[in-house]
Design an enzyme around this catalytic site. Structure first.
Site, PDB file in Angstrom:
ATOM      1  N   TYR A 235       0.820  -1.215   0.000  1.00 25.23           N
ATOM      2  CA  TYR A 235       0.000   0.000   0.000  1.00 25.23           C
ATOM      3  C   TYR A 235       0.853   1.263   0.000  1.00 25.23           C
ATOM      4  O   TYR A 235       2.026   1.258   0.374  1.00 25.23           O
ATOM      5  CB  TYR A 235      -0.896   0.022   1.230  1.00 25.23           C
ATOM      6  N   PHE A 245       1.658   9.795   3.602  1.00 21.54           N
ATOM      7  CA  PHE A 245       1.898   9.695   5.041  1.00 21.54           C
ATOM      8  C   PHE A 245       2.417   8.317   5.459  1.00 21.54           C
ATOM      9  O   PHE A 245       2.948   8.157   6.548  1.00 21.54           O
ATOM     10  CB  PHE A 245       0.638  10.040   5.841  1.00 21.54           C
ATOM     11  N   ASP A 246       2.267   7.302   4.601  1.00 18.00           N
ATOM     12  CA  ASP A 246       2.763   5.963   4.952  1.00 18.00           C
ATOM     13  C   ASP A 246       2.772   5.109   3.689  1.00 18.00           C
ATOM     14  O   ASP A 246       2.038   5.379   2.730  1.00 18.00           O
ATOM     15  CB  ASP A 246       1.868   5.315   6.012  1.00 18.00           C
ATOM     16  N   ILE A 266      -8.555   0.300   9.553  1.00 17.10           N
ATOM     17  CA  ILE A 266      -9.634   1.289   9.480  1.00 17.10           C
ATOM     18  C   ILE A 266     -10.820   0.692   8.709  1.00 17.10           C
ATOM     19  O   ILE A 266     -10.646  -0.181   7.856  1.00 17.10           O
ATOM     20  CB  ILE A 266      -9.155   2.600   8.830  1.00 17.10           C
ATOM     21  N   TYR A 292      -9.904   7.971  10.005  1.00 13.22           N
ATOM     22  CA  TYR A 292      -9.542   8.344  11.374  1.00 13.22           C
ATOM     23  C   TYR A 292     -10.451   9.426  11.951  1.00 13.22           C
ATOM     24  O   TYR A 292     -10.186   9.927  13.043  1.00 13.22           O
ATOM     25  CB  TYR A 292      -8.074   8.782  11.415  1.00 13.22           C
ATOM     26  N   PHE A 309      -5.639   5.434  -0.760  1.00 13.83           N
ATOM     27  CA  PHE A 309      -4.690   4.337  -0.665  1.00 13.83           C
ATOM     28  C   PHE A 309      -4.581   3.655  -2.030  1.00 13.83           C
ATOM     29  O   PHE A 309      -5.586   3.302  -2.641  1.00 13.83           O
ATOM     30  CB  PHE A 309      -5.139   3.288   0.359  1.00 13.83           C
TER      31      PHE A 309
END
Length: 317
Positions: A235, A245-246, A266, A292, A309
């Site tokens: 991902y 962010f990731d 999530i 979130y 994503f």
């Protein structure tokens, strides 16, 4: 009460002023223990400085011991940076037990000076109040703000223990209804933003029943995962602004593994990943409520963020 308040101090900005701001502020009074105070009473539609405050302690407080004060509270540093606001962070009043004041110079003594309907500003020397009331070191933001802790309080009403329990239930139900209404409005806005994003990027969207949108960019040939099965997913996560962010790449290029449908990821992932055949690549566009929400996640995912994503379902077992 003090442990709860200390935990709340760790929450950051958001504030609605609790005390009147009318012209030049009156000078602070001062208790023998060193607490500075201004206490106002609403009379005939105007806030008036109370001149009957007994700095050594309210003699009527003895009748309030063991009861509970409903109040809004705010904390600021000496340089006026906001640390916590019950109106903003909790969106409801706090219910504060009223104990016998055994230690002078702390939060408990300040609260004991208040009567229902009062609005007040208290100033404390930070080293003293954190030692006496919080039994913790002074947090860096407070020390950097002049080593002063400012407390603003709007005292609503005094309740018995039974009344406080009923009030707690009422406030929780009220907050739940408000949160549900706001979530519904937010979802409508998020879906509109996702659709606009898709139009700009020429994406043809599919949608899960829960509101997560997705695009299969490379169809897989394997079976779709079932609830409880463990999947492996590569991902990259980003905000709609494009800020990443990731990603699996940041974590050594290894896929993340988790069981489907049991809440370990999530909700947007639990909704969309089961719709992808093994080997699929897809774009997930997840409304904030399915990500979130109002909390956000760390410094990189602000509250109410819609997330993108890019995922690949590598395996399932």
């Amino acid at each position: 009460m003090v442990r709860l308040i200390y935990c709340l101090l760790l929450l950051l900005p958001g504030l609605v002023a609790a005390t009147p701001q009318q012209g030049t502020p009156a000078p602070f009074g001062r208790t023998p223990s060193g607490i500075e105070y201004r206490i106002y009473r609403l009379q005939n539609g105007r806030y008036t400085l109370r001149t009957d405050v007994v700095a050594a302690g309210d003699t009527a407080y003895a009748r309030r011991i063991g009861k509970v004060l409903s109040a809004h509270m705010q904390y600021r540093t000496g340089k006026d940076s906001v640390l916590f606001s019950s109106r903003k962070q909790l969106r409801t009043a706090l219910l504060l037990p009223l104990p016998e004041v055994k230690i002078k110079g702390g939060i408990e003594e300040a609260v004991a000076l208040l009567q229902p309907g009062d609005s007040a500003t208290f100033r404390f020397q930070a080293d003293s109040v954190f030692r006496k009331s919080f039994r913790q070191p002074v947090p860096p933001p407070v020390r950097a703000g002049g080593n002063v802790l400012v407390l603003l309080v709007k005292a609503n009403k005094v309740l018995t223990a039974e009344q406080a329990r009923a009030e707690q239930i009422r406030l929780a139900e009220e907050a739940k209804k408000k949160e549900a209404a706001e979530a519904s409005q937010r979802l409508t806005k998020d879906i509109a933003a996702i659709q606009a994003y898709a139009a700009r990027n020429k994406l043809v969207l599919l949608k899960t029943p829960g509101g997560t949108h997705y695009v299969i960019t490379k169809p897989g040939t394997g079976a779709k995962p079932l609830k409880g099965q463990t999947v492996s997913v590569l991902y990259k996560g980003a905000l709609l602004s494009g800020k990443v962010f990731d990603s699996s790449e940041k974590n050594g290029g290894q896929p993340i593994e988790f069981p489907i449908g049991v809440g370990q990821v999530i909700p947007g992932w639990d909704q969309a990943i089961p719709l992808l055949p093994k080997g699929s690549k897809a774009i997930l566009l997840i409304p904030s409520a399915q990500a979130y929400g109002s909390r956000g996640a760390g410094p990189d995912i602000p509250p109410h963020s819609i997330l993108r994503f890019d995922v690949e379902l590598v395996d399932k077992k």
